[in-house]
Scaffold this active site. Sequence first.
Site, PDB file in Angstrom:
ATOM      1  N   LYS A  68      -4.187  65.052 -62.728  1.00 46.20           N
ATOM      2  CA  LYS A  68      -5.055  64.420 -61.707  1.00 46.20           C
ATOM      3  C   LYS A  68      -4.348  64.563 -60.366  1.00 46.20           C
ATOM      4  CE  LYS A  68      -9.119  62.683 -61.710  1.00 46.20           C
ATOM      5  NZ  LYS A  68     -10.355  62.722 -62.668  1.00 46.20           N
ATOM      6  N   GLY A  80     -30.068  54.295 -65.686  1.00 44.81           N
ATOM      7  CA  GLY A  80     -29.405  55.259 -64.525  1.00 44.81           C
ATOM      8  C   GLY A  80     -30.118  56.746 -64.716  1.00 44.81           C
ATOM      9  N   GLY A 105     -29.762  59.258 -62.631  1.00 44.17           N
ATOM     10  CA  GLY A 105     -29.281  59.976 -61.598  1.00 44.17           C
ATOM     11  C   GLY A 105     -29.321  61.515 -62.020  1.00 44.17           C
ATOM     12  N   VAL A 159     -27.099  63.041 -64.176  1.00 44.07           N
ATOM     13  CA  VAL A 159     -26.924  62.895 -65.908  1.00 44.07           C
ATOM     14  C   VAL A 159     -28.252  62.495 -66.324  1.00 44.07           C
ATOM     15  CG1 VAL A 159     -25.623  62.775 -67.686  1.00 44.07           C
ATOM     16  CG2 VAL A 159     -24.508  63.057 -65.552  1.00 44.07           C
ATOM     17  N   TYR A 206     -31.246  61.737 -65.707  1.00 40.81           N
ATOM     18  CA  TYR A 206     -32.411  62.324 -65.594  1.00 40.81           C
ATOM     19  C   TYR A 206     -32.633  63.819 -66.438  1.00 40.81           C
ATOM     20  CZ  TYR A 206     -37.214  62.898 -63.636  1.00 40.81           C
ATOM     21  OH  TYR A 206     -38.414  62.905 -63.506  1.00 40.81           O
TER      22      TYR A 206
HETATM   23  P1  NAD Z   1     -25.372  59.527 -60.066  1.00 39.12           P
HETATM   24  O1  NAD Z   1     -25.141  58.656 -59.078  1.00 39.12           O
HETATM   25  O2  NAD Z   1     -26.219  60.963 -59.826  1.00 39.12           O
HETATM   26  O3  NAD Z   1     -26.542  58.585 -60.751  1.00 39.12           O
HETATM   27  C1  NAD Z   1     -26.405  57.325 -61.189  1.00 39.12           C
HETATM   28  C2  NAD Z   1     -27.759  56.553 -61.173  1.00 39.12           C
HETATM   29  O4  NAD Z   1     -27.558  55.318 -61.831  1.00 39.12           O
HETATM   30  C3  NAD Z   1     -28.278  56.322 -59.659  1.00 39.12           C
HETATM   31  O5  NAD Z   1     -29.643  56.995 -59.776  1.00 39.12           O
HETATM   32  C4  NAD Z   1     -28.138  54.869 -59.543  1.00 39.12           C
HETATM   33  O6  NAD Z   1     -29.212  54.470 -58.709  1.00 39.12           O
HETATM   34  C5  NAD Z   1     -28.447  54.419 -61.079  1.00 39.12           C
HETATM   35  N1  NAD Z   1     -27.638  52.998 -61.081  1.00 39.12           N
HETATM   36  C6  NAD Z   1     -26.611  52.363 -60.296  1.00 39.12           C
HETATM   37  N2  NAD Z   1     -26.504  51.089 -60.785  1.00 39.12           N
HETATM   38  C7  NAD Z   1     -27.448  50.969 -61.665  1.00 39.12           C
HETATM   39  C8  NAD Z   1     -28.022  49.678 -62.567  1.00 39.12           C
HETATM   40  N3  NAD Z   1     -27.129  48.756 -62.505  1.00 39.12           N
HETATM   41  N4  NAD Z   1     -29.153  49.943 -63.056  1.00 39.12           N
HETATM   42  C9  NAD Z   1     -29.870  50.767 -63.299  1.00 39.12           C
HETATM   43  N5  NAD Z   1     -29.311  52.094 -62.705  1.00 39.12           N
HETATM   44  C10 NAD Z   1     -28.423  52.177 -62.047  1.00 39.12           C
HETATM   45  O7  NAD Z   1     -24.297  59.756 -61.251  1.00 39.12           O
HETATM   46  P2  NAD Z   1     -24.094  60.703 -62.337  1.00 39.12           P
HETATM   47  O8  NAD Z   1     -23.712  62.133 -61.628  1.00 39.12           O
HETATM   48  O9  NAD Z   1     -25.734  61.014 -62.821  1.00 39.12           O
HETATM   49  O10 NAD Z   1     -23.366  60.070 -63.234  1.00 39.12           O
HETATM   50  C11 NAD Z   1     -23.731  58.992 -64.063  1.00 39.12           C
HETATM   51  C12 NAD Z   1     -22.557  58.355 -64.836  1.00 39.12           C
HETATM   52  O11 NAD Z   1     -22.003  59.550 -65.671  1.00 39.12           O
HETATM   53  C13 NAD Z   1     -21.504  57.914 -64.045  1.00 39.12           C
HETATM   54  O12 NAD Z   1     -20.754  56.895 -64.505  1.00 39.12           O
HETATM   55  C14 NAD Z   1     -20.322  59.207 -63.846  1.00 39.12           C
HETATM   56  O13 NAD Z   1     -19.119  58.772 -63.603  1.00 39.12           O
HETATM   57  C15 NAD Z   1     -20.649  59.435 -65.364  1.00 39.12           C
HETATM   58  N6  NAD Z   1     -20.331  61.142 -65.583  1.00 39.12           N
HETATM   59  C16 NAD Z   1     -20.986  61.946 -64.903  1.00 39.12           C
HETATM   60  C17 NAD Z   1     -20.764  63.242 -64.949  1.00 39.12           C
HETATM   61  C18 NAD Z   1     -21.301  64.306 -64.299  1.00 39.12           C
HETATM   62  O14 NAD Z   1     -21.471  65.589 -64.674  1.00 39.12           O
HETATM   63  N7  NAD Z   1     -22.064  64.075 -63.280  1.00 39.12           N
HETATM   64  C19 NAD Z   1     -19.746  63.652 -65.821  1.00 39.12           C
HETATM   65  C20 NAD Z   1     -18.998  62.725 -66.633  1.00 39.12           C
HETATM   66  C21 NAD Z   1     -19.261  61.416 -66.368  1.00 39.12           C
END
Ligand code: NAD
Length: 368
Positions: free
Chosen positions: A80, A180, A182, A184, A186
């Site tokens: 990292k 959530g 977001g 992932v 959705y």
């Molecule tokens: P994102 O920011 O697009 O979505 C997160 C969603 O969670 C947002 O819509 C937000 O409004 C919602 N949220 C936040 N706090 C909340 C709560 N208390 N109650 C309900 N909803 C809440 O993030 P993402 O890219 O979808 O990632 C989601 C999680 O997965 C994160 O923890 C991220 O670290 C992890 N992750 C993501 C990926 C990836 O490919 N994007 C890969 C590995 C891990």
Amino acid sequence: MQVFEKLAEYRYEQLVFCHDKATGLRAIIAIHDTTLGPALGGCRMWPYTTEDEAIVDVLRLARGMTYKAAASGLNLGGGKSVVFGDPHRDKSEALFRSFGRYIETLGGRYIVAEDVGTSTEDANFIRVETSHVVGVDVTRGGSGDPSPFTALGVRQGMRACAEEVFGTASLEGRTVAVQGLGHVGYHLCRLLSEEGARLIVTDLHPEVVKQAAREFGAKPVEPDEILVMPCDILAPCAMGAIVNDGTLPKLRCSIIAGSANNILHEASHGEELAKRGILYAPDYVINAGGLINVADELEGYNERRATRRVMRIYDSVKSIIAISKRDGVPTNVAADTLALERIAAISSMERLHTGHPYGQLSRRRETL
Ligand code: NAD
């Protein structure tokens, strides 16, 4: 901080300090373990206030990548990097190209990707100086948005858990509570809905909740209700530490499987979940789809091949469940065992090949 002591604690191979007065670059690269292959991990840009804070962060994150890559069956090690600075203020082409030149000096021992505070555009600047970067934009052979692949991996992990708990991997008719919606969350809802699962959803943004209700027939609930909803599977896809002393007694699910990082507030909560008969799919294994996808760029990105590899998260989770039963340990511990067993196996294999460039380093790790 006694840096060598810190490195010895978890057998880090290398810590590289990068400084370029002309561009203002101050960065640190941590390489934890390269037994399985070159260390791959994102570059985080953050306004660290002290050097110790940055060192602790980069070391912790690098070690996490070793486990994630190993348990995901990737031929990659863990690394990292961190760049000091405010991502909204301090970015420039010169800064990232300077960082790219430092990465190039490592000759491929470290491959950089995006992380918090960095973007595809930054990766493109790094790419000008070195080929040891993934997550560049699609027009340059990149793999694009990792989120659909992360969601696919989570679905695969859910299937493996469902097979263990319900005797069938099918998610049809299962109730899944998704926290959530977001990037992932959705995508995950879409995959689950296609499979005939019943969805309960929440998010801080009411519009996206309404959209999921319309598109997937999901039942909307308030953010503070989701963890206590009776369901087959709880899918945390928002933030970490949602399994903690406060929430544990209230959970009413049979399985926890979601994309969020660090779902357990403390490792001991894995044991608590097991005692309550809740099967936990370890976060760093089930959310590795994005990493598996981006790593495919190293071979010339092929979406079908990447998808096939992400589908294997099902097998990784099955292996973890088997180790958990074999050793009588919770699944979060079993995931670490899976990673360490793979590294140990390759490490002993390397010892047979005296010419291996990392043979010396591998020998040190016999006791991993
Ligand atoms: P994102 O920011 O697009 O979505 C997160 C969603 O969670 C947002 O819509 C937000 O409004 C919602 N949220 C936040 N706090 C909340 C709560 N208390 N109650 C309900 N909803 C809440 O993030 P993402 O890219 O979808 O990632 C989601 C999680 O997965 C994160 O923890 C991220 O670290 C992890 N992750 C993501 C990926 C990836 O490919 N994007 C890969 C590995 C891990």
